[in-house]
Design an enzyme around this catalytic site. Structure first.
Site, short mmCIF file in Angstrom:
data_model
loop_
_atom_site.label_atom_id
_atom_site.label_comp_id
_atom_site.label_asym_id
_atom_site.label_seq_id
_atom_site.Cartn_x
_atom_site.Cartn_y
_atom_site.Cartn_z
N GLU A 129 0.82 -1.20 0.00
CA GLU A 129 0.00 0.00 0.00
C GLU A 129 0.86 1.26 0.00
O GLU A 129 0.53 2.26 -0.67
CB GLU A 129 -0.92 0.00 1.24
CG GLU A 129 -1.88 -1.16 1.29
CD GLU A 129 -1.35 -2.36 2.04
OE1 GLU A 129 -2.15 -3.09 2.63
OE2 GLU A 129 -0.11 -2.58 2.03
N SER B 268 31.28 -43.58 -4.51
CA SER B 268 32.20 -43.71 -5.63
C SER B 268 31.48 -43.86 -6.96
O SER B 268 32.04 -43.56 -8.02
CB SER B 268 33.13 -44.92 -5.41
OG SER B 268 32.38 -46.12 -5.36
N ARG C 212 13.84 -24.15 -5.47
CA ARG C 212 14.60 -24.05 -4.23
C ARG C 212 14.56 -22.63 -3.68
O ARG C 212 14.38 -22.40 -2.49
CB ARG C 212 16.05 -24.48 -4.45
CG ARG C 212 16.29 -25.96 -4.65
CD ARG C 212 17.77 -26.23 -4.86
NE ARG C 212 18.07 -27.65 -5.03
CZ ARG C 212 19.27 -28.13 -5.23
NH1 ARG C 212 20.33 -27.31 -5.30
NH2 ARG C 212 19.46 -29.44 -5.37
N GLN D 227 13.24 -43.00 1.02
CA GLN D 227 12.66 -43.29 2.33
C GLN D 227 12.10 -42.03 2.98
O GLN D 227 11.02 -42.06 3.59
CB GLN D 227 13.72 -43.91 3.25
CG GLN D 227 13.19 -44.29 4.62
CD GLN D 227 14.25 -44.94 5.49
OE1 GLN D 227 15.31 -45.33 5.02
NE2 GLN D 227 13.96 -45.05 6.78
#
Length: 330
Positions: free
Chosen positions: A53, A172, A191, A295
């Protein structure tokens, strides 16, 4: 669409310009109309800066027109002194006779008081124009206010045959890349829109993610990781001191981490997701972006504590690997 709806839609569009920058404040846009034309408009740019405003009134060249104008605002004008003075007082002081509000502000310090202050001061106030659109605009803010937890977005990428990664035993072996450069930019934009981003222990260990907004612009979210046993190596990017990280753990808090890393205790005898959301809410986090792993996503799904799901599907086939989380059937 009526002229009034067009003006309110413009107010909502203006508010969207500040997505990712106003938290913990809501997104708000304002349009001032006199003699069937827009004479001023503005939006809240960032927490601590002038409200919508105020910006709209400042943009009006001929202030005399304010006394015959209508203010369209996407959220109820505030009535309390915070980092800025009350917008309801500004409206009364400028003599704006008519105000159209998309929705009431659920924040306890406002919540109808701004409307009452305006009406007590002789201003005609209408409430509810494009209310659903205004609620969608501020879904993060409203979830925090109403449910006392962050708005939760689940995000993962999966192959065309329903796997989110190949089978891997250690870091790895690099993760299978299911995202393109374009979709990676989209994810980094998402994100930036959230206050915090969460991953589990396995994802942090195998992928060593930065969880920053490297391929977009704006603020980095608070990085959050679950590490119950404090087994994550100190050399991970999450602990690089480039941006704050919060670790949820059952262990005693260590002292050999950089100052950007903080800790919160979780109790494995109680529901973990509820504890995480409660702690984040207490820290002012209004929105949470969950990026993995499987999970962790499934835990949010099974608990029902999520608000949005973003699935990126790749045309590739993995044939085997870590299956994608399972959503409930409608």
């Amino acid at each position: 669409m009526t002229p009034a709806s067009l003006y309110m839609r413009r107010a909502i569009e203006l508010a969207q310009n500040a997505e990712g920058f106003t938290s913990p404040n809501p997104l708000v846009g304002a349009v001032i109309v006199a003699r069937d034309r827009i004479i001023g408009e503005g939006y809240h740019h960032q927490a601590g800066m002038p409200h919508a405003e105020v910006m709209a009134v400042r943009s009006v060249r001929d202030k005399a027109l304010l006394k015959e104008s209508t203010l369209y605002v996407s959220l109820e004008p505030c009535s309390h002194y915070g980092k800025t003075p009350p917008c309801a007082e500004l409206i009364l002081r400028e003599g704006i006779p008519h105000v159209v509000v998309a929705m009431l502000d659920p924040f306890p310090a406002v919540s109808g008081r701004g409307i009452k202050m305006l009406r007590d001061g002789g201003v005609t106030v209408e409430v509810g124009l494009m209310e659903k659109e205004a609620e969608q605009l501020n879904r993060y803010f409203l979830t925090a206010q109403r449910l006392h937890r962050p708005y939760v977005t689940l995000k993962w990428a999966e192959s065309n045959d329903g796997f989110i990664d190949a089978l891997r035993d250690d870091a790895s072996t690099p993760p299978v890349r299911l995202s393109s450069p374009l979709t990676t930019r989209f994810v980094h934009h998402k994100r930036m829109l959230h206050d915090a981003i969460l991953v589990g222990t396995r994802t942090a260990l195998l992928d060593d993610p930065s969880l920053t907004v490297r391929h977009w612009y704006g603020r980095h979210p608070l990085r959050v990781v679950i590490d119950r046993e404090l087994k994550l190596p100190r050399l991970l990017r999450l602990f690089d001191d480039s941006t704050p990280t919060l670790v949820f753990t059952e262990r005693e808090v260590p002292t050999d981490f950089p100052p950007s890393v903080s800790f919160a205790h979780i109790d494995s005898s109680r529901p973990i997701i509820e504890q995480i959301l409660s702690e984040l809410y207490s820290r002012g986090v209004q929105s949470l972006f969950v990026e993995g792993g499987r999970q962790l996503h499934q835990s949010f799904i099974d608990s029902g504590l999520y608000d949005d799901v973003r699935i990126e599907r790749c045309s590739c086939l993995l044939h085997d690997g870590t299956p994608a989380p399972t959503l409930p059937r409608n």
